[in-house]
Motif scaffolding. Structure first.
Motif, PDB file in Angstrom:
ATOM      1  N   GLY A 132      37.450 -10.128  -5.446  1.00 45.79           N
ATOM      2  CA  GLY A 132      38.438 -10.824  -6.365  1.00 45.79           C
ATOM      3  C   GLY A 132      39.938 -10.073  -6.252  1.00 45.79           C
ATOM      4  O   GLY A 132      40.585 -10.253  -7.013  1.00 45.79           O
ATOM      5  N   ARG A 133      39.923  -8.867  -5.260  1.00 45.19           N
ATOM      6  CA  ARG A 133      41.387  -8.147  -5.134  1.00 45.19           C
ATOM      7  C   ARG A 133      42.093  -9.026  -4.436  1.00 45.19           C
ATOM      8  O   ARG A 133      41.544  -9.519  -3.303  1.00 45.19           O
ATOM      9  N   TRP A 134      43.451  -8.804  -4.553  1.00 47.11           N
ATOM     10  CA  TRP A 134      44.409  -9.367  -3.837  1.00 47.11           C
ATOM     11  C   TRP A 134      44.475  -8.543  -2.381  1.00 47.11           C
ATOM     12  O   TRP A 134      44.294  -7.412  -2.531  1.00 47.11           O
ATOM     13  N   LEU A 135      44.719  -9.447  -1.561  1.00 47.96           N
ATOM     14  CA  LEU A 135      45.146  -8.785  -0.191  1.00 47.96           C
ATOM     15  C   LEU A 135      46.561  -9.033   0.390  1.00 47.96           C
ATOM     16  O   LEU A 135      46.860 -10.103   0.321  1.00 47.96           O
ATOM     17  N   PHE A 136      46.980  -8.195   1.237  1.00 48.26           N
ATOM     18  CA  PHE A 136      48.335  -8.606   1.784  1.00 48.26           C
ATOM     19  C   PHE A 136      47.996  -9.376   2.910  1.00 48.26           C
ATOM     20  O   PHE A 136      46.928  -9.356   3.409  1.00 48.26           O
ATOM     21  N   PRO A 137      49.017 -10.239   3.496  1.00 48.59           N
ATOM     22  CA  PRO A 137      48.829 -11.310   4.556  1.00 48.59           C
ATOM     23  C   PRO A 137      48.326 -10.307   5.734  1.00 48.59           C
ATOM     24  O   PRO A 137      47.510 -10.774   6.488  1.00 48.59           O
ATOM     25  N   GLU A 138      48.730  -9.202   6.016  1.00 50.88           N
ATOM     26  CA  GLU A 138      48.584  -8.588   7.274  1.00 50.88           C
ATOM     27  C   GLU A 138      47.153  -7.867   7.166  1.00 50.88           C
ATOM     28  O   GLU A 138      46.365  -7.474   8.354  1.00 50.88           O
ATOM     29  N   GLU A 139      46.345  -8.076   5.998  1.00 49.78           N
ATOM     30  CA  GLU A 139      45.005  -7.757   5.857  1.00 49.78           C
ATOM     31  C   GLU A 139      44.017  -8.737   6.289  1.00 49.78           C
ATOM     32  O   GLU A 139      42.884  -8.541   6.043  1.00 49.78           O
ATOM     33  N   VAL A 140      44.608  -9.797   6.530  1.00 49.95           N
ATOM     34  CA  VAL A 140      43.789 -11.182   6.765  1.00 49.95           C
ATOM     35  C   VAL A 140      43.858 -11.645   8.276  1.00 49.95           C
ATOM     36  O   VAL A 140      44.826 -11.570   8.540  1.00 49.95           O
ATOM     37  N   GLU A 141      42.735 -11.914   8.814  1.00 52.64           N
ATOM     38  CA  GLU A 141      42.605 -12.614  10.226  1.00 52.64           C
ATOM     39  C   GLU A 141      41.792 -13.511  10.242  1.00 52.64           C
ATOM     40  O   GLU A 141      40.961 -13.804   9.406  1.00 52.64           O
ATOM     41  N   ARG A 142      41.714 -14.396  11.396  1.00 48.41           N
ATOM     42  CA  ARG A 142      40.774 -15.460  11.529  1.00 48.41           C
ATOM     43  C   ARG A 142      39.452 -14.798  12.493  1.00 48.41           C
ATOM     44  O   ARG A 142      39.769 -14.122  13.548  1.00 48.41           O
ATOM     45  N   ASP A 143      38.376 -15.128  11.897  1.00 51.04           N
ATOM     46  CA  ASP A 143      37.169 -14.847  13.000  1.00 51.04           C
ATOM     47  C   ASP A 143      37.130 -15.956  13.841  1.00 51.04           C
ATOM     48  O   ASP A 143      37.996 -16.921  14.041  1.00 51.04           O
ATOM     49  N   ALA A 144      35.958 -15.694  15.018  1.00 55.97           N
ATOM     50  CA  ALA A 144      35.651 -16.641  16.063  1.00 55.97           C
ATOM     51  C   ALA A 144      35.753 -18.045  15.527  1.00 55.97           C
ATOM     52  O   ALA A 144      36.149 -19.078  16.363  1.00 55.97           O
ATOM     53  N   PRO A 170      38.933 -17.359   7.346  1.00 58.62           N
ATOM     54  CA  PRO A 170      39.781 -16.109   7.238  1.00 58.62           C
ATOM     55  C   PRO A 170      38.703 -14.940   6.890  1.00 58.62           C
ATOM     56  O   PRO A 170      37.973 -15.233   5.885  1.00 58.62           O
ATOM     57  N   VAL A 171      39.013 -13.617   7.412  1.00 56.87           N
ATOM     58  CA  VAL A 171      38.260 -12.416   6.989  1.00 56.87           C
ATOM     59  C   VAL A 171      39.289 -11.296   6.921  1.00 56.87           C
ATOM     60  O   VAL A 171      40.204 -11.170   7.359  1.00 56.87           O
ATOM     61  N   LYS A 172      38.541 -10.654   6.444  1.00 56.82           N
ATOM     62  CA  LYS A 172      39.219  -9.070   6.080  1.00 56.82           C
ATOM     63  C   LYS A 172      39.357  -8.380   7.409  1.00 56.82           C
ATOM     64  O   LYS A 172      38.654  -8.251   8.200  1.00 56.82           O
ATOM     65  N   VAL A 173      40.784  -7.895   7.672  1.00 54.02           N
ATOM     66  CA  VAL A 173      40.733  -6.938   9.027  1.00 54.02           C
ATOM     67  C   VAL A 173      39.980  -5.806   8.969  1.00 54.02           C
ATOM     68  O   VAL A 173      39.803  -5.109   7.977  1.00 54.02           O
ATOM     69  N   GLY A 174      39.305  -5.713  10.053  1.00 58.25           N
ATOM     70  CA  GLY A 174      38.313  -4.206  10.067  1.00 58.25           C
ATOM     71  C   GLY A 174      37.090  -4.505   9.700  1.00 58.25           C
ATOM     72  O   GLY A 174      36.050  -4.237  10.468  1.00 58.25           O
ATOM     73  N   THR A 175      36.912  -5.105   8.489  1.00 60.14           N
ATOM     74  CA  THR A 175      35.607  -5.199   7.937  1.00 60.14           C
ATOM     75  C   THR A 175      34.792  -6.713   8.192  1.00 60.14           C
ATOM     76  O   THR A 175      33.520  -6.834   8.269  1.00 60.14           O
ATOM     77  N   GLY A 176      35.743  -7.668   8.458  1.00 60.68           N
ATOM     78  CA  GLY A 176      34.982  -9.062   8.403  1.00 60.68           C
ATOM     79  C   GLY A 176      34.617  -9.594   7.356  1.00 60.68           C
ATOM     80  O   GLY A 176      34.092 -10.920   7.559  1.00 60.68           O
ATOM     81  N   GLU A 177      34.759  -9.003   6.478  1.00 63.22           N
ATOM     82  CA  GLU A 177      34.596  -9.820   4.809  1.00 63.22           C
ATOM     83  C   GLU A 177      35.041 -11.101   4.807  1.00 63.22           C
ATOM     84  O   GLU A 177      36.243 -11.126   5.319  1.00 63.22           O
ATOM     85  N   PRO A 178      34.468 -11.822   4.095  1.00 65.63           N
ATOM     86  CA  PRO A 178      35.187 -13.217   3.778  1.00 65.63           C
ATOM     87  C   PRO A 178      36.198 -12.862   3.025  1.00 65.63           C
ATOM     88  O   PRO A 178      36.312 -12.500   1.985  1.00 65.63           O
ATOM     89  N   VAL A 179      37.160 -13.855   3.142  1.00 63.31           N
ATOM     90  CA  VAL A 179      38.456 -13.896   2.343  1.00 63.31           C
ATOM     91  C   VAL A 179      38.776 -15.202   1.733  1.00 63.31           C
ATOM     92  O   VAL A 179      38.390 -16.421   2.372  1.00 63.31           O
TER      93      VAL A 179
END
Ligand code: ANZ
Ligand code: ZN
Length: 870
Positions: free
Chosen positions: A592-604, A608-617
């Motif tokens: 439940g922590r806020w993330l910056f847009p650049e911390e988020v990417e799309r997986d295969a 949406p997942v967290k950059v680096g860790t692949g955690e769901p966003v």
């Protein structure tokens, strides 16, 4: 035939440097061209800007650049609203000095603004925390004081009883001090006020002259000033002891409801309340209880209604039953007379109060179509219009007639030796309390002497500077506990005295900064000639959150400065625009922590997942960009990835400027593609028409069609920008790009490009570049350069539109000179012969043939031919 891609990252800083080196956005006051002043509300230097802050600056910049192209001497300055509470909070949290924190933020934000390519005159930059600026403000304060526009009186503040300090309204959270958590009390303190109420009617009337302001804002100001017409009614006290006054005066806007009155109520601060409380401990305790809680209107209005029955009774002025007198917490001392009569059936607050204390609720206004036998207000008061009943001589009258009947009757009735009723006008507007018990603000230039009272600081001792050596390790105002600063001698009698340690509300700082910008750098602030040259601001741009206070205070300031002979204008802002915000979706991680847009990417799978860790966003709905929710985009990232022209284009496109606009990667990529497209169109045109060609005499139908589209574009975008309809302008550029693109394809297929088409292609390219120059100024410079046009696009003139090409219905007239066909001209079908003559004489072929001589004759055969005899 594509050229290389336009490299914004390389080009943008290069052009910014050139603009800067040539100083082309410096404005001179002695420039003879007509003036145009465009201003965006200056920022508070809070840290860093994000792209959401940029929209109003970009809009202002488009206007500034456009007006320069239209031949105006444009003033487009920038500064910093640099005093305020956040700097003190930062000082506490980071153990730094508010000034240091502020100037560091200014440095960062100035660089960020420069990144946006804004055509600002940075030589006029100001910060309100600069002693030169606030020194002038102190001078103005003293002039206001002398002119009777400033006075001092006791007024309530929020008091934190644990930290022993005054709190700003925003430091009171749910009725408690933000740091101590203690229940806030109201305390009386002597404070300075600007007499804005003296101008209430003027400020109201002035709104009618502001025809380039949004109606919405004018309405908000009108409501804030809150003019109401009503009646003062004097009620005789029945059983009052001899030492009490004989009467209570109330203010009402609903004298029609007098027969529905069931009580009178005094404010806890009313003089009669104070007299009564002096001999009544229970009442004194009640008054004390009313003082608990913050001073903000919102707080007072949402408090539960509380009352205290004084036991006193008043006589009904129209012969109704006697009424009990209460003290009630919802009656404000600062409005009307500080006393009311309550009519529970027709007013919500009175209804709540009467329900709580078991007072009668008698309806006297019957809604249209209601049946008097069954109509009831048991469920709540009826505040609308209708017909009077249960009201003796008023029965059957409509509300406005009944108001008039009561006023007329009570004006003629006498109590003591004065009329019972007197018509009165009241304003909601209150005088502006400017004292703040804080360090980081403009010191109030007053010295308090036990013998002489408050004494102005002598002119030659201004500015009263803030001391630098202050600490924030204790609550309260550092100026107050500074070991030496406040101890000075009285300027009048020389006895030891104390400086005023309060500073001014920061709204004072922003009430005249636009006038400061008018004087050239290095001169004293607020010069009359300079202010008179530039004011009013022709176009002011900012957020709707400033629709009331900032704009009203500025209007008050300028009117007062005019009365004091400091400026000649009456209204500071001739045109006002309130832009929408930029919103962006929000992101949260699994915790439940806020993330910056650049911390988020799309997986295969596109999730949406967290950059680096692949955690769901989790993606949340778009909201106003804000640091706290991290849904911000820094301008640096945009500049590095796409270039700021793309950001500018995106901010102007799609959404009407007064509405919120959503920042998306798809949107910014679209802007990027279009910027590249403009670059390619210009390159393609150049490839087909590499040389500059003279304007030919004849144009073929393709050339004419393209020229008409280009001239129409310039004329329409001009109109759009004048009306700040940037999104419409962008749409027109898009459709022109299609026309231009088609023309280029056709020209390429047609083989050798004839001279008239070459001319039309180059003209179209030049028009396109000029038209987009205010919006994407860096790209425009680059195009300008490849087109081989002299000078900078930033200094170019807006394209000269040939009216004939705009006309929907045109004819092409052949032109004969001395009997030989030399060219043709496109004119409106219904053009008057005089107009045609003028247009023909302006043509190159004709001027060349005449070689400076006047023609012997011109014969215009409407819709057929023009003959010139040289
Ligand atoms: C009796 C009444 C009957 C009222 C009714 C309203 C409705 P505006 O329009 O904003 O000027 N009032 C007057 N002074 C007050 C004060 N110091 N604190 C709180 N309320 C005050 O509002 C004027 C109305 O607000 C007045 O008209 C008065 O209540 C109340 F059916 O008088 B009225
Ligand atoms: Zn003195």
């Amino acid at each position: 035939m594509t050229t290389e891609r336009y490299n914004a990252r390389e080009a943008e800083p290069r052009w910014q440097k050139i603009w800067d080196e040539r100083g082309i956005f410096r404005t001179r006051n002695d420039d003879p061209r007509p003036k145009y002043y465009v201003l965006e509300m200056f920022p508070y230097p809070s840290g860093r800007i994000h792209i959401g802050h940029g929209r109003n600056y970009v809009m202002g910049d488009v206007v500034a650049r456009f007006k320069r192209m239209k031949g105006f001497n444009v003033l487009h300055p920038m500064g910093w609203d640099a005093f305020g509470l956040p700097a003190e909070n930062a000082a506490i949290e980071r153990k730094t000095h508010p000034g240091k924190w502020t100037y560091e933020n200014i440095a960062t934000m100035r660089d960020q603004l420069k990144l946006l390519g804004l055509s600002l005159d940075w030589s006029r930059e100001i910060a309100t925390c600069d002693p030169e600026y606030y020194g002038e403000q102190q001078r103005i304060f003293l002039e206001f004081l002398k002119g009777g526009f400033v006075y001092r009186r006791e007024s309530e503040v929020n008091w934190d009883p644990v930290d022993n300090t005054v709190l700003a309204n925003e430091q009171v959270i749910d009725g408690r001090g933000w740091r101590s958590g203690a229940l806030v009390e109201r305390r009386k303190l002597a404070q300075w006020f600007f007499r804005i109420t003296a101008l209430a009617q003027e400020l109201l009337d002035g709104l009618d002259t502001l025809d380039r302001w949004p109606d919405k804002v004018r309405l908000m100001q009108r409501n804030w000033i809150g003019r109401s017409e009503g009646l003062h009614v004097r009620f005789a006290l029945e059983n009052a002891p001899a030492d009490l006054p004989r009467e209570i005066k109330v203010y009402t806007t609903r004298p029609d409801t007098l027969f529905g009155a069931s009580f009178l109520a005094l404010s806890p601060g009313h003089p009669l309340t104070e007299t009564l409380a002096a001999g009544n401990p229970a009442l004194a305790a009640f008054v004390e209880e009313c003082r608990r809680g913050g001073t903000s209107t919102a707080e007072i209005e949402t408090q539960e209604k509380m009352g205290f029955d004084t036991g006193l009774k008043v006589r009904h002025p129209l012969g109704g039953p006697d009424l009990p007198v209460y003290v009630a917490n919802f009656v404000l001392m600062e409005y009307g007379t500080g006393a009311i009569f309550g009519c529970p059936a027709h007013d919500q607050r009175d209804f709540d109060f009467a329900s709580k204390y078991g007072l009668p609720i008698t309806p006297v206004v019957l809604p249209p179509d209601a049946d008097p036998a069954t109509f009831s207000v048991a469920g709540g008061p009826y505040e609308g219009d209708g017909t009077l009943y249960n009201s003796r001589f008023l029965d059957g009258l409509a509300v406005p007639e009944a108001k008039e009947a009561v006023a007329a009757r009570l004006e003629n009735d006498v109590l003591g030796n004065a009329p019972v009723g007197e018509r009165a006008v009241n304003f909601r507007l209150r005088d502006w309390g400017i004292s703040r018990q804080r360090y980081w603000g403009c010191p109030i230039p007053i010295i308090h002497c036990d013998a002489c009272g408050p004494v102005p600081v002598p002119e030659d001792q201004l500015p009263v500077r803030l001391p630098d050596d202050v600490t924030f390790d204790q609550p309260g105002n550092p100026l107050d506990r500074h070991p030496t600063w406040k101890h000075v001698d009285c300027p009048q009698c020389g006895a030891p005295a104390r400086r005023e340690t309060d500073t001014m509300d920061t709204f004072v700082d922003s009430s005249w900064y636009f006038a400061r910008f008018a004087s050239e750098p290095g001169t004293t602030p607020l010069q009359k000639a300079a202010a008179d040259k530039w004011l009013p601001v022709d176009q002011y741009i900012g957020g709707i959150e400033h629709a009331i206070l900032h704009l009203l205070y500025s209007r008050f300031f300028i009117r007062t400065l005019k009365k004091l002979g400091r400026v000649s204008v009456e209204e500071p802002f001739a045109g006002l625009f309130t832009q929408g915000m930029i919103v962006h979706e929000t992101y949260k991680d699994a915790e439940g922590r806020w993330l910056f847009p650049e911390e988020v990417e799309r997986d295969a799978e596109g999730q949406p997942v967290k950059v680096g860790t692949g955690e769901p966003v989790t993606i949340g709905a778009p909201e106003k960009m804000s640091k706290s929710k991290k849904n911000v985009v820094p301008p640096e990232i945009v500049a590095d990835t796409y270039g700021v022209d793309c950001a500018r284009w995106f901010m102007l496109a799609d959404t009407p400027p007064e509405r919120d606009s959503e920042w998306t990667s798809a949107g910014i990529e679209g802007a990027w593609r279009f910027v590249q497209r403009i670059w390619r169109l210009v390159g393609d045109a150049l490839a087909l028409a590499p040389e500059n060609v003279a304007r030919p005499a004849d144009f073929g139908s393709e050339s004419i069609a393209l020229r008409r589209a280009a001239h129409k574009l310039a004329a329409q975008v001009e109109d759009d920008v004048e009306r700040l309809r940037f999104n419409v302008a962008v749409a027109r550029v898009h459709s022109f790009a299609n026309v231009f693109g088609d023309a280029l394809v056709a020209a390429r297929k047609g083989g050798e490009v004839p001279a008239d088409l070459a001319f039309a292609l180059r003209e179209a390219a030049a028009f396109l570049v000029a038209v987009v120059a205010p919006m994407v100024p860096h790209l425009a410079e680059e195009c300008w350069q490849v087109l081989g046009t002299a000078g900078l696009a930033a200094e170019a003139r807006w394209p000269a539109v040939e009216p004939a090409l705009l006309a929907e219905d045109t004819v092409t007239l052949p032109i004969q000179i001395n009997g030989k066909r030399r060219g043709e001209i496109v004119v409106p079908k219904d053009a008057a012969p005089g107009e045609v003559e003028k247009a023909v004489l302006a043509l190159d072929v004709v001027t060349q043939a005449l070689d400076g001589r006047a023609p012997k004759r011109i014969i215009v055969v409407p819709q057929r031919i023009v003959n010139v005899v040289a």
